[in-house]
Design an enzyme around this catalytic site. Structure first.
Site, mmCIF file in Angstrom:
data_model
loop_
_atom_site.group_PDB
_atom_site.id
_atom_site.type_symbol
_atom_site.label_atom_id
_atom_site.label_comp_id
_atom_site.label_asym_id
_atom_site.label_seq_id
_atom_site.Cartn_x
_atom_site.Cartn_y
_atom_site.Cartn_z
ATOM 1 N N SER A 1 0.856 -1.180 0.000
ATOM 2 C CA SER A 1 0.000 0.000 0.000
ATOM 3 C C SER A 1 0.892 1.230 0.000
ATOM 4 C CB SER A 1 -0.884 -0.040 1.255
ATOM 5 O OG SER A 1 -1.577 1.181 1.411
ATOM 6 N N LYS B 1 -1.300 -1.000 -4.336
ATOM 7 C CA LYS B 1 -2.429 -0.154 -3.949
ATOM 8 C C LYS B 1 -1.913 1.262 -3.821
ATOM 9 C CE LYS B 1 -4.807 0.441 0.504
ATOM 10 N NZ LYS B 1 -5.498 -0.301 1.590
ATOM 11 N N LYS C 1 -2.939 5.386 -2.787
ATOM 12 C CA LYS C 1 -3.886 6.212 -2.046
ATOM 13 C C LYS C 1 -4.313 7.346 -2.960
ATOM 14 C CE LYS C 1 -3.789 4.161 1.986
ATOM 15 N NZ LYS C 1 -5.000 3.682 2.675
ATOM 16 N N ASP D 1 -7.294 3.483 -2.996
ATOM 17 C CA ASP D 1 -7.976 3.629 -1.707
ATOM 18 C C ASP D 1 -8.103 5.113 -1.363
ATOM 19 O OD1 ASP D 1 -8.956 3.437 0.864
ATOM 20 O OD2 ASP D 1 -7.217 2.366 1.701
ATOM 21 N N GLU E 1 -11.344 1.322 -3.181
ATOM 22 C CA GLU E 1 -11.592 1.123 -1.750
ATOM 23 C C GLU E 1 -12.113 2.397 -1.086
ATOM 24 O OE1 GLU E 1 -8.119 -0.615 0.081
ATOM 25 O OE2 GLU E 1 -8.818 -0.233 2.122
ATOM 26 N N ASP F 1 -13.750 -0.645 3.592
ATOM 27 C CA ASP F 1 -12.806 -0.777 4.697
ATOM 28 C C ASP F 1 -13.481 -0.134 5.924
ATOM 29 O OD1 ASP F 1 -10.778 -0.269 6.564
ATOM 30 O OD2 ASP F 1 -9.303 0.422 5.131
ATOM 31 N N LYS G 1 -10.184 -5.811 8.805
ATOM 32 C CA LYS G 1 -9.135 -5.396 9.746
ATOM 33 C C LYS G 1 -9.618 -5.769 11.134
ATOM 34 C CE LYS G 1 -7.288 -1.404 7.249
ATOM 35 N NZ LYS G 1 -7.332 0.062 7.119
ATOM 36 N N GLY H 1 -4.329 -3.569 6.550
ATOM 37 C CA GLY H 1 -3.275 -3.336 7.530
ATOM 38 C C GLY H 1 -3.365 -1.935 8.094
#
Ligand code: OSB
Ligand code: MG
Length: 368
Positions: free
Chosen positions: A134, A160, A162, A187, A212, A237, A261, A289
């Site tokens: 990520s 992934k 952001k 995400d 996400e 998430d 999570k 995570g």
């Protein structure tokens, strides 16, 4: 019989800052829970951060919940089994990360007492976990591309990124130009709202594995409107706070994938309920995570051993996060893009007391 519980507040600097739509951080403040019984020690990690951005919990609220409610509950009721703790702790509303940290320590202890690896205790099957990395928002797209190149070469199975308004379409376009085929997902950590429908629809052209959490945690309905309007599978998430939230999201069509999570949902018992429901409903899950230390990450590896973890998880090697992880040996990536679930009783990793001490800001011992 639980003899004592130790709580510690730690800070570890990252090897590289981590920036999301919520802000940039240079390191992580978190709690470690240690539970002692019959010469054994169970370890858990509380993933709440110093400030309430990802969720309302912080290291301070978690400390307060543990000190005033959760640890006294253990002693008062003579609890030593994780499932008993889950049932009793449910009577307190909220504070899932505080609850999860303690429940995880009980699971580790329970597995160590039974002398089995943790995943065997709750029905895991995978011993090698496919993982991705990520990557945060960088100062420039070029710097992000450089990082993608280097992690992709190391063998991570998917990347992934952001995103946030202003760091989305153009960034994805540049990445896709350089890497037309890498498994890529984005995400947003809840940075968008319905007025951004058009830009979110435009992301469809990049063939993302998933998008996400575009909208804030409590916007299940808006996510279902978006999912109907785009091809890209939505993954939730922050919204998935319990099995009921997962059920509602699935019923409404708010997502096609769920990120689990353990801290966000309040422990492993709840993880298993969400996992089993998703499995029945045909919704694949993967393990999210929170930039955990080796202790929390070892727990995540055991969790990702459950059968319906079908997509690469946000579980990376120790050195991707910290120069010196709390465990020795560190967690390492295999050449085939997997991480092995640690073998040995409990979480199967060895926390180094010296390193924990060095990173500790505050500690306290609790006895019955
Ligand atoms: O949204 O998945 C997230 C880290 C902190 C808070 C939220 C998130 C993340 C990550 C990190 O993406 C994933 C990892 O631990 O490698
Ligand atoms: Mg996320």
């Amino acid at each position: 019989m639980i003899e004592r519980v130790e709580l510690a507040l730690l800070h570890l600097p990252y090897v590289h800052f981590f920036e999301t739509s919520l802000g940039r951080e240079e390191g992580r403040t978190f709690l470690i829970v240690k539970i002692y019984s019959e010469g054994l020690c169970g370890y858990g990690e509380v993933v709440a951060s110093a400030d309430p951005f990802y969720s309302y919990e912080t290291t301070s609220t978690a400390w307060l919940m543990l000190e005033n409610y959760l640890i006294p509950l253990l002693f008062k009721k003579g609890i030593s089994r994780a499932e008993d703790f889950y049932r009793e702790a449910k009577k307190f509303r909220g504070h899932p990360m505080a609850k999860a940290g303690l429940e995880l320590a009980l699971w580790d202890l329970q597995a160590k007492k039974a002398d089995v690896p943790l995943w065997r205790l709750y029905g895991g099957i995978h011993e090698e976990i496919p993982v991705g990395v990520s990557l945060g928002i960088e100062n420039s797209v070029r710097e992000l591309i450089e990082r993608i190149i280097s992690f992709w070469r190391e063998g991570y199975k998917r990347i992934k990124i952001k995103i946030k308004p202003g760091w989305d379409f153009e960034v994805a376009k540049t990445i896709r130009k350089e890497f037309p085929n890498i498994p890529l997902q984005a995400d947003a950590n809840g940075a968008y709202s319905l007025k951004d429908m058009e830009i979110l629809k435009m992301l469809d052209e990049f063939n993302l594995l998933m998008l996400e959490q575009p909208f804030p945690p409590y916007d299940l309905w808006d996510h279902s409107r978006l999912q109907k309007a785009i091809k890209t599978p939505l993954c939730l998430d922050e919204s998935i706070l319990s099995e009921d939230a997962a059920r509602q999201a699935i019923e409404m069509g708010s997502c096609r994938i769920i990120n689990i999570k353990v801290g966000r949902v309040g422990g492993l018992v709840e993880v298993r309920k969400i996992h089993d429901r998703c499995r029945r409903e045909g919704i694949p899950v993967w393990c999210g995570g929170m930039l955990e230390s080796g202790i929390g990450r070892a727990h995540n590896l055991h969790i990702a051993s459950l059968p319906n973890f079908k997509l690469p998880s946000d579980l990376s090697a120790s050195k991707r996060y910290y120069k010196e992880d709390l465990i020795d040996p560190p967690i390492e990536l295999e050449a085939d893009g997997t991480i092995k679930v640690p073998v040995g009783p409990g979480i199967g990793v060895q926390p180094v007391d010296e390193r924990i001490k060095k990173a500790t800001i505050r500690e306290e011992v609790f006895r019955p």
